[in-house]
Scaffold this active site. Structure first.
Site: not given
Ligand code: OXD
Ligand code: MN
Length: 607
Positions: A211, A220, A262, A264, A379
């Site tokens: 993922y 991240k 995330s 939002c 996504r």
């Molecule tokens: C998150 C993303 O999970 O940007 O914040 O994918």
């Molecule tokens: Mn993010």
């Protein structure tokens, strides 16, 4: 022959190959030919389903293993020498222990597969904030996504030269192949996922998941968790923030950064189409920003990424027309539904689902079913350059000067539509107050309120209290005169009947216009600026009539409710915050303890 003379890199690649035992190693050059070949391989492996060239040219759908659909925060680790340096909000394991554990998992984990060597760069080329990384992975899906999300390939190897520093990123899906076994379309090892960060040696080891947030290690893992520790050491900021360029009808431009947990609406804000006549919003980045102090005392931001890895559900012509246009071609979709004519669909794309949908697991779907056709965390991966609202300067190596920082969570109560901090310290305090009702971007229950300071809870690579101290220290280093103003926003407040009070999306431009006006004056104290403000115990809110509302379909009482500061709710909030702060013991910066005490005092003074 490997295409580099970088001895440290060659040694590491050899060492890893000795451990993971791949069938072969392949050095990615980042070319279009390489991409085309990998896409063909992904199609023949069943990982990619080509979409209809007529409706969605050059685009593909990937369906993950149903057990591998989101970031796994419980399986994400910060492995520094001392537990206190990871802090109470991170999962800590001592580095040696994690290395031993992971070495056992990685041993032979790439057997029968290709180990791809991906040299990549985060940040605009030549930027003082550019960081190089090399990801070793056995997932071609990761390679092609990294090609969209980062600058990847030979140019980076050339830039690294013989001794350039790079972050070591090791990834395996954890599904070795024996003999002539064919791979399943989405290999993974869901029972053994580990996403481990070693901030002191700047390494990432990720095992078992394909993922995006767990496997595209530039995002991240590097650009937030590792970069946040580098930023602490070197005096800059690595943040989970969008960056936008806002142009007023007068032609004046201001740049704003926005931290939102995330899923939002950060991507929607990044690409917002204002409903307010004469205003324009353009995109610098949608998810991550790195900021450094310029010699003029202002904070300059760059977007370290070159693509968007955005949440599909809810995206449509009304909520985010720029995103809809961006993903019209050359996009990788993951876990959306498939239409019978070879296009993608997700909840919210159109009011009614098309007939004959295939769901994200590959099964026939009909609206009578209680589950969703697209996974709620499905996504799109797409080059940022395809976005109609991308700003001309989005790749400026110097970055753009930030005038305002917005913090926004998903709060059904308590937090008004917009609130301005009294000072830099108070702004940092508001950042620590950020809390949000959880979404599908991470595993776990959805809709539960959790503290997510600076929207960095899952992404801060060190003790959160030290991170707050680092933010406070910016004012000491630079002086507060040119630092951005700070704001708390909340598009999600609900009325007594439970419905949202604010229409959001393009209408958020009205809030941006007020913020823009509030940034019109030097200094941070006092009400100044064009946008009139009313002082409350929690900060400045728009004075009655100060928010531009021409043409807005929100009734006056509703607007009043949106801006209302409920002292009872804030007293409860302050008590919750005190409990939260207690978690951090003596690492809590005195400045923040002082801000909380001052808030309690102000709340106590009002009858
Ligand atoms: C998150 C993303 O999970 O940007 O914040 O994918
Ligand atoms: Mn993010």
């Amino acid at each position: 022959m490997p295409p580099t003379e970088h001895k440290g890199l060659l040694r590491w690649v050899d060492e890893v190959a000795g451990l993971v035992q791949p069938a072969r190693a392949y050095w990615c050059d980042g070319s279009a030919t390489e991409r085309d070949r990998l896409y063909e391989e992904l199609v023949s492996a069943g990982t990619f389903i080509p979409l209809s060239p007529a409706t969605r040219p050059d685009s593909y759908l990937a369906r993950s293993d149903p057990r591998d659909v989101a970031r796994l925060e419980g399986r994400t680790f910060i492995c520094c020498q001392r537990e206190a340096d990871a802090g109470p909000t991170n999962n800590w394991v001592p580095p040696d222990q994690m290395r031993t554990q992971l070495s056992a998992l990685f041993a032979g984990s790439m057997r029968g597969r290709t180990m791809y060597v991906i040299p990549f760069a985060m940040g605009p080329a030549g930027s003082p904030l550019e960081i190089w990384g090399v990801e070793l992975t056995d997932s071609p899906y990761v390679v092609v996504n990294m090609r969209i999300m980062t600058r990847m390939g030979t140019a980076v190897l050339d830039a690294l030269g013989q001794e350039g520093e790079f972050v070591r990123c090791l990834h395996s899906v954890g599904a070795p192949l024996a003999g002539k076994d064919r791979s399943v379309p989405w290999p993974c090892d869901p029972g053994n996922v580990h996403i481990a960060h070693f901030p002191e040696t700047r390494e990432i080891w990720s095992y078992g998941s394909g993922y995006g947030g767990n496997a595209l290690l530039g995002k991240k893992c590097l650009a937030l968790r590792i970069a946040s520790t580098m930023a602490r050491d070197e005096g800059w900021l690595a943040e989970h923030m969008t960056v936008i360029k806002v142009t007023a009808p007068s032609g004046e431009v201001k740049y704003m950064a926005g931290a939102f947990p995330s899923a939002c609406g950060k991507t929607n804000l990044a690409m917002l189409v204002p409903t307010l006549p004469g205003w324009k919003v353009e995109t610098i980045g949608d998810d991550i920003c790195w900021m450094r102090l310029g010699s003029d005392g202002r904070l300059y931001a760059v977007n370290p990424e070159t693509g968007f890895f955005g949440v599909a559900p809810g995206t449509n012509e009304t909520t985010n027309p720029n995103a809809v246009a961006t993903v019209s071609h050359s996009t990788i979709f993951t876990n959306t539904a498939l239409t019978p004519d070879g296009d993608v669909w997700w909840e919210g794309l159109t009011p009614e689902p098309p007939e004959g949908l295939i769901d994200w697991k590959g099964d026939g779907w009909s609206p009578e079913r209680s589950d969703k056709a697209a996974h709620p965390n499905s996504r799109f991966t797409v080059p940022a350059a395809q976005c109609p609202s991308i700003a001309a300067e989005w790749m400026d190596p110097e970055g753009v000067p930030i005038s305002a920082v917005l913090f926004g969570g998903r709060r059904s109560s308590t937090v008004p539509l917009v609130l301005e901090a009294f000072s830099w310290e108070h702004g940092v305090f508001l950042g620590t107050c950020l809390a949000s009702e959880t979404t599908a971007a991470a595993d776990g229950a959805v809709g539960v309120l959790r503290r997510d300071p600076f929207a960095m809870l899952p992404f801060c690579g060190y003790n959160m209290a030290d991170y707050w101290a680092h933010w406070l220290s910016m004012a000491t280093t630079a002086g507060r005169e040119h630092l951005p103003k700070m704001f708390l926003v909340n598009w999600f407040r609900q009325g007594a009947g439970g419905g949202y009070l604010w229409p959001g999306f393009g209408e958020n431009s009205r809030v941006l216009a007020w913020v823009f006006a509030r940034c019109g004056q030097a200094g941070h104290e006092g009400p100044g600026g064009d946008g009139q403000a009313r002082q409350t115990p929690i900060g400045w809110v728009p004075a009655p009539g100060a928010l531009p509302t021409d043409g807005l379909a929100v009734a006056a009482p509703q607007l009043e409710e949106l801006l209302r500061v409920d002292l009872g709710e804030w007293r409860a909030e302050a008590a919750l915050l005190r409990d939260y702060y207690n978690l951090f013991g003596d690492r809590l910066p005195a400045g923040l303890a002082g801000e909380l005490a001052a808030l309690e005092q102000r709340l106590a003074e009002v009858p």
